[in-house]
Design an enzyme around this catalytic site. Structure first.
Site, PDB file in Angstrom:
ATOM      1  N   GLU A   1       0.912  -1.192  -0.109  1.00  5.88           N
ATOM      2  CA  GLU A   1      -0.089  -0.095   0.038  1.00  5.88           C
ATOM      3  C   GLU A   1       0.740   1.386  -0.066  1.00  5.88           C
ATOM      4  O   GLU A   1       1.917   1.353   0.782  1.00  5.88           O
ATOM      5  CB  GLU A   1      -0.782  -0.052   1.288  1.00  5.88           C
ATOM      6  CG  GLU A   1      -2.049  -0.997   1.464  1.00  5.88           C
ATOM      7  CD  GLU A   1      -2.794  -0.789   2.569  1.00  5.88           C
ATOM      8  OE1 GLU A   1      -3.981  -0.313   2.765  1.00  5.88           O
ATOM      9  OE2 GLU A   1      -2.267  -1.415   3.568  1.00  5.88           O
TER      10      GLU A   1
ATOM     11  N   LYS B   1      -5.489  -3.293  15.206  1.00  3.00           N
ATOM     12  CA  LYS B   1      -6.882  -3.338  14.424  1.00  3.00           C
ATOM     13  C   LYS B   1      -7.609  -4.323  15.708  1.00  3.00           C
ATOM     14  O   LYS B   1      -7.154  -5.259  16.236  1.00  3.00           O
ATOM     15  CB  LYS B   1      -6.690  -4.325  13.084  1.00  3.00           C
ATOM     16  CG  LYS B   1      -5.644  -3.872  12.312  1.00  3.00           C
ATOM     17  CD  LYS B   1      -5.329  -4.663  11.322  1.00  3.00           C
ATOM     18  CE  LYS B   1      -4.163  -3.871  10.284  1.00  3.00           C
ATOM     19  NZ  LYS B   1      -3.507  -4.970   9.276  1.00  3.00           N
TER      20      LYS B   1
END
Length: 575
Positions: free
Chosen positions: A292, A465
């Site tokens: 990313e 997360k």
């Protein structure tokens, strides 16, 4: 005679009526019913609201018993990637009636190293995981949380975590007994296939050739994801949403109150780090390294501004790509992270593309926007060769990869953060790269599956997360421990209708949140929730803007600096 019987019967009825009235008067007196009715009628006359009975209903609702959890319900659902998952629902008794208060789901992402099973085995593993989680919610946890106060988040999270730990230890003991049991048949290793034999020979050659070099550090054993762990995180989130609803306040304000610090009178919106581009292992090109490329906006920009700027930049990038692509060649597609993925061979190419697009839009790269790169290096290691496959057929040792990062950062100073540039095992390279880049580039580690592990040397930031057994109390504890250094992130298997992550990031007072690319309902739901919170805070006059600018992305101290501070503090104490 009949007259006497009638009088006797009447006197008994009068006596019973008297006793009943007396008991009623005592019941009302003990429960202060006359006083509350008198006060309610007095307020009603004083205020004379338009909805008389609505006012009385609200008045007496505020006097009602606090809600208690009556039951839990777990059900099978599907996440954003079409994978089986679960949703937890909390029911409470409210004003003598059972009411569904909230439901929630967390990501069921597996640990990164769990890649050895074939797709059928993985599918069955996930089914077992979900079925166990549903059973936990509907049976043992349902009994354990019954009649609990849904606003007692820390107590409920303690019950959930204790339950999980007991199951974890049971499973560990069972596995140990099975592995040591003499009654178990001897497991005979299958004969190696020709491919495995060839890989072993290659690995032996690499091992011999590397004897003079630094020894290759084998992978740390991965902790298996315990079947049913999804139930813990999902229930914790459902309970915190229930508590916010009962208190009648937004979830982010409720979470801010749970942190234990003084209730904030002002809030700021975490800067949204948006995935611009993907060039990872699943991209059509040879390049694997840039899973990313993430846009870091100026601090203080609104969420809508960030989204608009990102969309314009992506549109210009795609125009450049399409104009330079030969007819019939594959165009850019959207990957799991919600961002366009393009076909490249070298890491400089996507960064050059972004540089050109920024120039065309008169955006100053390094001033108006900065970049972070999620390398996800643990996914690139070829263990048979002991090197990272940064592109198809291109292998780099940990030291060579560190040199490569240094070259990229020097050439592209707008890159101010690298996420997981190495495996955890390559601690020397983390430290070396951190010292080489100094304060110009922050090294960030994803600690979702290693939150209790000691920090890596040179790391300034941590991505967290909410997955599996992570409770809300865990999130509060970890962000408090790494104050100012935590970024909240998402996974590719997010629940379809869960926007709570935006509230959690705001409530915890985080500076950054990584929500992925601008595609997919599960991601846009979170972006839209951030916009809604931002507008709400602005209307209330309690929205403040953070004016910090990268570099560096994060101002947290490295492990070495924390150790030095600890030693200084210890040496300054009187003997």
């Amino acid at each position: 005679m009949s007259s006497q019987g009638s009088v006797s019967r009447q006197s008994k009825e009068e006596q019973d009526l008297y006793e009943m009235k007396k008991a009623a008067a005592e019941f009302y007196r003990v429960n202060r019913v006359p006083q509350e009715i008198e006060r309610a009628l007095g307020q009603l006359l004083l205020l004379q609201p338009q909805d008389l009975y609505g006012y009385l209903a609200d008045y007496f609702t505020n006097l009602s018993a606090p809600p208690r959890i009556s039951r839990l319900k777990g059900r099978e659902v599907y996440d954003a990637s079409g994978q089986l998952s679960i949703e937890a629902e909390v029911f409470c008794i409210v004003c003598n009636k059972e009411k569904s208060m909230s439901s929630a789901a967390v990501s069921s992402h597996s640990a990164p190293m769990e890649t050895s099973l074939d797709w059928k085995a993985k599918s069955q593993e996930r089914v077992d995981h979900v079925v166990t989680a549903v059973q936990w919610i509907n049976e043992p946890l349902n009994s354990m949380l019954k009649d609990q106060n849904p606003c007692a988040q820390s107590e409920i999270d303690h019950i959930l975590s204790s339950f999980f730990m007991a199951r974890y230890l049971e499973e560990k003991t069972r596995n140990r007994e099975n592995s040591c049991s003499p009654s178990q048949p001897e497991v005979v290793a299958p004969s190696p296939t020709p491919m495995q034999t060839k890989e072993k020979k290659n690995a032996d050659k690499v091992k011999k050739s590397n004897m003079a070099e630094k020894p290759f550090v084998p992978a740390e054993p991965s902790e298996p994801v315990l079947h049913g762990s999804l139930a813990i995180g999902s229930l914790s989130l459902a309970v915190v949403k229930t508590g916010a609803q009962i208190q009648g306040i937004p979830l982010y304000k409720y979470i801010a109150a749970l942190t234990g610090r003084e209730a904030p009178t002002q809030f700021h919106i975490p800067a949204s780090l948006v995935t611009l581009l993907s060039c990872g292992k699943t991209s059509p090109g040879k390049l694997n390294l840039l899973k990313e490329v993430i846009l870091i906006p100026k601090m203080g920009q609104g969420v809508k501004q960030i989204i608009t700027m990102t969309l314009e930049l992506q549109k210009e990038m795609m125009r450049i790509v399409n104009s330079s692509t030969k007819a019939g060649a594959p165009q850019a597609v959207v990957c799991d992270s919600g961002a366009p993925t393009v076909s490249y061979e070298r890491p400089e190419q996507p960064l050059d593309l972004i540089t050109e697009a920024c120039s065309n839009l008169e955006l100053t790269l390094g001033t108006d926007i900065h970049l972070a790169v999620n390398c996800a290096a643990h996914e690139l290691m070829d263990y048979s060769k002991g090197k990272y496959e940064v592109a198809t057929g291109v292998l780099k040792s940990p030291d060579e990869l560190a040199d490569m990062y240094q070259t990229l950062i020097c050439k592209y100073p707008a890159v101010v953060a690298l996420i997981d540039p190495f495996r955890r095992e390559d601690a020397d390279q983390w430290e070396r790269l951190s010292k080489a880049t100094g304060h110009t580039c922050s090294l960030i580690s994803d600690i979702t599956y290693k939150s209790q592990a000691p920090p890596l040397p040179g790391v300034r930031g941590f991505i967290l997360k909410p997955v599996n057994e992570t409770t809300v109390s865990d999130l509060i504890c970890i962000t408090s421990k790494h104050k100012g250094s935590v970024l909240m992130g998402t996974t590719s298997s997010e629940p379809c209708n869960e926007e709570s992550l935006s509230d959690i990031a705001v409530g915890l007072g985080l500076d950054y949140v990584i929500l992925g690319g601008l595609s997919g309902a599960q991601r846009m739901l979170k972006y839209n929730r951030l916009i809604s919170i931002e507008e709400e805070l602005a209307q209330q006059g309690i929205l403040v803007s953070k004016e910090k600018h990268p570099p560096p992305l994060l101002h947290g101290k490295t492990q070495e600096q924390n150790r030095e501070d600890s030693l200084k503090e210890h040496s300054s104490q009187p003997v």
